[in-house]
Scaffold this active site. Structure first.
Site, PDB file in Angstrom:
ATOM      1  N   GLU A 106     -49.460  70.603   8.338  1.00 40.48           N
ATOM      2  CA  GLU A 106     -49.857  69.687   9.695  1.00 40.48           C
ATOM      3  C   GLU A 106     -51.250  69.684   9.653  1.00 40.48           C
ATOM      4  O   GLU A 106     -51.973  70.496  10.036  1.00 40.48           O
ATOM      5  CB  GLU A 106     -49.426  70.591  10.789  1.00 40.48           C
ATOM      6  CG  GLU A 106     -47.780  70.744  10.929  1.00 40.48           C
ATOM      7  CD  GLU A 106     -47.045  69.620  11.077  1.00 40.48           C
ATOM      8  OE1 GLU A 106     -47.482  68.513  11.359  1.00 40.48           O
ATOM      9  OE2 GLU A 106     -45.694  69.626  10.911  1.00 40.48           O
ATOM     10  N   GLU A 140     -62.401  62.393  10.798  1.00 39.57           N
ATOM     11  CA  GLU A 140     -62.112  63.180  12.169  1.00 39.57           C
ATOM     12  C   GLU A 140     -63.318  64.049  12.532  1.00 39.57           C
ATOM     13  O   GLU A 140     -63.950  64.683  11.836  1.00 39.57           O
ATOM     14  CB  GLU A 140     -60.889  64.014  11.670  1.00 39.57           C
ATOM     15  CG  GLU A 140     -60.281  64.987  12.917  1.00 39.57           C
ATOM     16  CD  GLU A 140     -59.451  65.794  12.572  1.00 39.57           C
ATOM     17  OE1 GLU A 140     -59.276  66.608  11.495  1.00 39.57           O
ATOM     18  OE2 GLU A 140     -58.321  66.049  13.212  1.00 39.57           O
ATOM     19  N   LYS A 179     -51.827  84.670  10.277  1.00 44.42           N
ATOM     20  CA  LYS A 179     -53.361  84.506  10.286  1.00 44.42           C
ATOM     21  C   LYS A 179     -54.000  83.543  11.080  1.00 44.42           C
ATOM     22  O   LYS A 179     -54.056  82.451  11.036  1.00 44.42           O
ATOM     23  CB  LYS A 179     -53.578  84.185   8.555  1.00 44.42           C
ATOM     24  CG  LYS A 179     -55.067  84.398   8.697  1.00 44.42           C
ATOM     25  CD  LYS A 179     -55.762  83.064   8.373  1.00 44.42           C
ATOM     26  CE  LYS A 179     -57.173  83.111   8.089  1.00 44.42           C
ATOM     27  NZ  LYS A 179     -57.883  83.085   9.595  1.00 44.42           N
ATOM     28  N   CYS A 228     -55.344  67.662  17.257  1.00 46.63           N
ATOM     29  CA  CYS A 228     -55.001  66.929  16.128  1.00 46.63           C
ATOM     30  C   CYS A 228     -54.648  65.471  16.255  1.00 46.63           C
ATOM     31  O   CYS A 228     -54.860  64.787  15.478  1.00 46.63           O
ATOM     32  CB  CYS A 228     -53.913  67.658  15.136  1.00 46.63           C
ATOM     33  SG  CYS A 228     -52.546  68.222  16.527  1.00 46.63           S
TER      34      CYS A 228
HETATM   35  P1  NAD Z   1     -59.480  74.678   8.941  1.00 48.74           P
HETATM   36  O1  NAD Z   1     -58.634  74.263   7.873  1.00 48.74           O
HETATM   37  O2  NAD Z   1     -60.713  74.903   8.752  1.00 48.74           O
HETATM   38  O3  NAD Z   1     -58.937  76.225   9.398  1.00 48.74           O
HETATM   39  C1  NAD Z   1     -57.579  76.388   9.593  1.00 48.74           C
HETATM   40  C2  NAD Z   1     -57.141  77.952   9.077  1.00 48.74           C
HETATM   41  O4  NAD Z   1     -57.121  77.864   7.799  1.00 48.74           O
HETATM   42  C3  NAD Z   1     -57.883  79.034   9.730  1.00 48.74           C
HETATM   43  O5  NAD Z   1     -57.110  80.080  10.130  1.00 48.74           O
HETATM   44  C4  NAD Z   1     -58.860  79.444   8.470  1.00 48.74           C
HETATM   45  O6  NAD Z   1     -59.274  80.633   8.831  1.00 48.74           O
HETATM   46  C5  NAD Z   1     -57.710  78.990   7.472  1.00 48.74           C
HETATM   47  N1  NAD Z   1     -58.386  78.931   6.288  1.00 48.74           N
HETATM   48  C6  NAD Z   1     -59.738  78.324   6.015  1.00 48.74           C
HETATM   49  N2  NAD Z   1     -59.850  78.127   4.571  1.00 48.74           N
HETATM   50  C7  NAD Z   1     -58.861  78.910   3.978  1.00 48.74           C
HETATM   51  C8  NAD Z   1     -58.411  78.925   2.641  1.00 48.74           C
HETATM   52  N3  NAD Z   1     -59.272  78.772   1.775  1.00 48.74           N
HETATM   53  N4  NAD Z   1     -57.099  79.256   2.239  1.00 48.74           N
HETATM   54  C9  NAD Z   1     -56.359  79.273   3.439  1.00 48.74           C
HETATM   55  N5  NAD Z   1     -56.577  79.584   4.766  1.00 48.74           N
HETATM   56  C10 NAD Z   1     -57.883  79.014   4.876  1.00 48.74           C
HETATM   57  O7  NAD Z   1     -59.273  73.799  10.086  1.00 48.74           O
HETATM   58  P2  NAD Z   1     -60.182  74.178  11.463  1.00 48.74           P
HETATM   59  O8  NAD Z   1     -61.177  73.408  11.595  1.00 48.74           O
HETATM   60  O9  NAD Z   1     -59.910  75.234  12.062  1.00 48.74           O
HETATM   61  O10 NAD Z   1     -59.137  73.261  12.442  1.00 48.74           O
HETATM   62  C11 NAD Z   1     -59.248  71.948  12.641  1.00 48.74           C
HETATM   63  C12 NAD Z   1     -58.134  71.336  11.909  1.00 48.74           C
HETATM   64  O11 NAD Z   1     -56.884  71.566  12.125  1.00 48.74           O
HETATM   65  C13 NAD Z   1     -58.321  69.690  12.225  1.00 48.74           C
HETATM   66  O12 NAD Z   1     -58.406  68.897  11.025  1.00 48.74           O
HETATM   67  C14 NAD Z   1     -57.090  69.408  13.062  1.00 48.74           C
HETATM   68  O13 NAD Z   1     -56.900  68.035  13.141  1.00 48.74           O
HETATM   69  C15 NAD Z   1     -56.183  70.348  12.490  1.00 48.74           C
HETATM   70  N6  NAD Z   1     -54.944  70.664  13.339  1.00 48.74           N
HETATM   71  C16 NAD Z   1     -53.793  69.993  13.015  1.00 48.74           C
HETATM   72  C17 NAD Z   1     -52.598  69.986  13.817  1.00 48.74           C
HETATM   73  C18 NAD Z   1     -51.409  69.637  13.538  1.00 48.74           C
HETATM   74  O14 NAD Z   1     -50.238  70.099  13.904  1.00 48.74           O
HETATM   75  N7  NAD Z   1     -51.380  68.629  12.754  1.00 48.74           N
HETATM   76  C19 NAD Z   1     -52.846  70.729  15.098  1.00 48.74           C
HETATM   77  C20 NAD Z   1     -54.061  71.427  15.384  1.00 48.74           C
HETATM   78  C21 NAD Z   1     -55.187  71.316  14.593  1.00 48.74           C
END
Ligand code: NAD
Length: 489
Positions: A259, A392, A184, A293
């Site tokens: 992650e 963040e 997804k 991240c």
């Molecule tokens: P997010 O958590 O809003 O979304 C990430 C994914 O989760 C998307 O595909 C989203 O559609 C899905 N999602 C949203 N709500 C959900 C739910 N209730 N149940 C299941 N899935 C759901 O994050 P974002 O704002 O898109 O991305 C940024 C974040 O990701 C930052 O916190 C960043 O640090 C983190 N990140 C971490 C890493 C790592 O490897 N540690 C890498 C890249 C980004």
């Protein structure tokens, strides 16, 4: 390089389920917007729980059917074929990623060699499930076999900040171990994940082994996290979403890999080589417009050089070329969306009230006003308890925090709920070791920032989640151990 919009980026993209490109049950679609121009690129399908149901069933059928008969050698050959197909089409993939999420071509194309190494690493890991035997010490007439078995159907939920790579952190270990996947991608950037999946099918990945359901998190992500037919969820994203996934996953106690985000400290000592530390620490925050991240957003600088460092960092920030990722020489593209732009501007305002703005702080105007562009921003004399040092931001915003001693640097570095990464800049070997050991995070860089080797990997601790990407730990987390005891009498 051909810069015209690839033919793939048109019309409405479908879902990949069981080897077929199909319409979503809802019949709805979501706009895919180019964040550099605000223009509509095409549409993606708005999947929901019914599509997840179909995709998980297809992944289960493939897992228990033809895919389970693939040998380790067969999976290795397949992965290497996929590798060649992806590399042959890499320019197109990089351009799609640039159009869809804004990162400059220098970055998206620059990943070619790295992705090649990543795919080859996972191809080399297909034997990780091989048998270990031993005569048993507790009873000589017994022996035991130990196998590492694929966990089954894996749900991969990924963010928008690097979807091509994000897809491979799921597909790599899944294909290496014999798992199947339902991916997804994020609703804001799904196109490169869709195209790479299409190329993988062309390379011969059997039907149902990989499936893609695009759509919103509350619909598709939530359904994957809840689904009892999903054995493992590998999630990359924010802490709040991870907590929702933990709760939703309780029904079948599925395995989780989380992650998450960070507020990583990058510590610059007075003895550092500033010619390397200034650009290194600056790009440690600004690269990918801060949407990384592991970004080293808290730059802890020893007080004796704080003012010089800040002034040199501001001078460096002024030289960064910001623009459409397709323009030659662009180093930083736009933020992903209007929503992210508003979020980052909000933090810039807070920073202006609580700390000293040295550079940036504005949305870009003129011919960049159509897109979601902001200036790389430096705040100085920040205190670690300020909002901009604790939360963040996921934008190009650096908080420079002065410190005096090694102990104080470590106390400040660890005074955060996160534990993803950190950096140290020093010429002193003892300081480098003491500080890198003392930072409570999964990854630390010394006199560099952001380097990741596929065979070593990275991960986090504390509120940055658990799990490891890359390395043998990643492969093993897609497997479970199984013992078979045999009475030889
Ligand atoms: P997010 O958590 O809003 O979304 C990430 C994914 O989760 C998307 O595909 C989203 O559609 C899905 N999602 C949203 N709500 C959900 C739910 N209730 N149940 C299941 N899935 C759901 O994050 P974002 O704002 O898109 O991305 C940024 C974040 O990701 C930052 O916190 C960043 O640090 C983190 N990140 C971490 C890493 C790592 O490897 N540690 C890498 C890249 C980004």
């Amino acid at each position: 390089m051909d810069m015209s919009t690839p033919a793939f980026v048109q019309g409405t993209k479908k879902l990949l389920i069981g080897g077929q490109w199909v319409e979503p049950a809802s019949g709805q679609r979501i706009e895919a917007i180019n964040p550099a121009t605000g223009e509509l690129l095409c549409h993606i399908a708005q999947g929901d729980a019914q599509d997840v149901e179909r995709a998980v069933a297809a992944a289960r059928r493939a897992f228990e059917g033809p895919w389970s008969r693939f040998t380790a050698h067969g999976r290795r050959k397949l992965l290497l074929r996929v590798h060649d197909t992806i590399l042959d089409n890499f320019d197109e993939l990089a351009l799609i990623e640039t159009l869809d999420m804004g990162a400059p071509l220098a970055r998206t194309r620059g990943y070619k060699e790295w992705l090649s190494q990543l795919l080859q690493f996972y191809a080399s890991q297909t034997g990780a499930g091989s048998v270990a035997t031993s005569p048993m010490s507790i009873a000589p007439n017994f022996t035991a076999l130990k196998h590492l078995m694929p966990v089954g159907v894996v749900g991969g939920i990924i963010p928008w900040n690097g979807p091509l790579m994000g897809s491979w952190w799921i597909y790599g270990p899944a294909l290496a171990t014999g798992c199947t996947a339902v991916l997804k991608p994020a609703e804001d950037a799904s196109l490169s994940s869709l195209r790479v999946s299409e190329l993988m099918m062309e390379a011969g990945v059997p039907d149902g082994v990989i499936n893609v359901v695009t759509g919103y998190g509350k619909d598709v992500g939530q359904a994957l996290a809840e689904h009892r037919g999903v054995d493992r969820v590998a999630f990359t994203g924010s802490v709040g979403t991870a907590q929702a996934i933990v709760r939703a996953s309780a029904g079948n106690l599925k395995r989780l890999q989380l992650e998450l985000g960070g507020k990583s400290p990058d510590i610059v000592f007075a003895d550092a080589d500033l010619d390397r530390a200034v650009p290194g620490a600056s790009m440690g925050v600004f690269t990918n417009t801060g949407q990384v991240c592991v970004a080293g957003t808290r730059i802890l600088v020893q007080r004796a050089i704080h003012d010089e460092f800040v002034q040199r960092m501001a001078a460096f920030a002024k030289t960064i070329k910001i623009g459409d990722g397709r323009e030659p020489g662009t180093q930083i593209g736009p933020l992903i969306s209007q929503r992210q732009l508003e979020r980052v501007m909000h933090y810039m305002e807070i920073g202006g009230q609580e700390a000293e703005l040295v550079h940036g702080g504005q949305r870009l105007s003129g011919n960049l006003a159509r897109g979601f562009f902001v200036e790389p921003t430096v705040f100085a004399n920040v205190r670690n308890d300020m909002t901009i040092a604790q939360e963040e931001i996921f934008g190009p915003v650096a908080s420079v925090i002065p410190f005096d001693t090694v102990d104080e640097a470590l106390q400040l570095a660890n005074d955060t709920p996160y534990g993803l990464a950190g950096g140290v800049w020093t010429r002193n070997l003892s300081t480098a070791h003491t500080v890198s050991q003392g930072i409570r995070s999964g990854t630390v860089w010394v006199n560099c920032y952001g380097v990741i080797d596929p065979a070593v990997g990275f991960g986090g601790t504390k509120m940055s989640g658990y799990g490891w990407k890359g390395g043998k730990e990643h492969v093993e987390s897609f497997l479970y151990p199984k013992a078979t005891y045999i009475n030889l009498d």
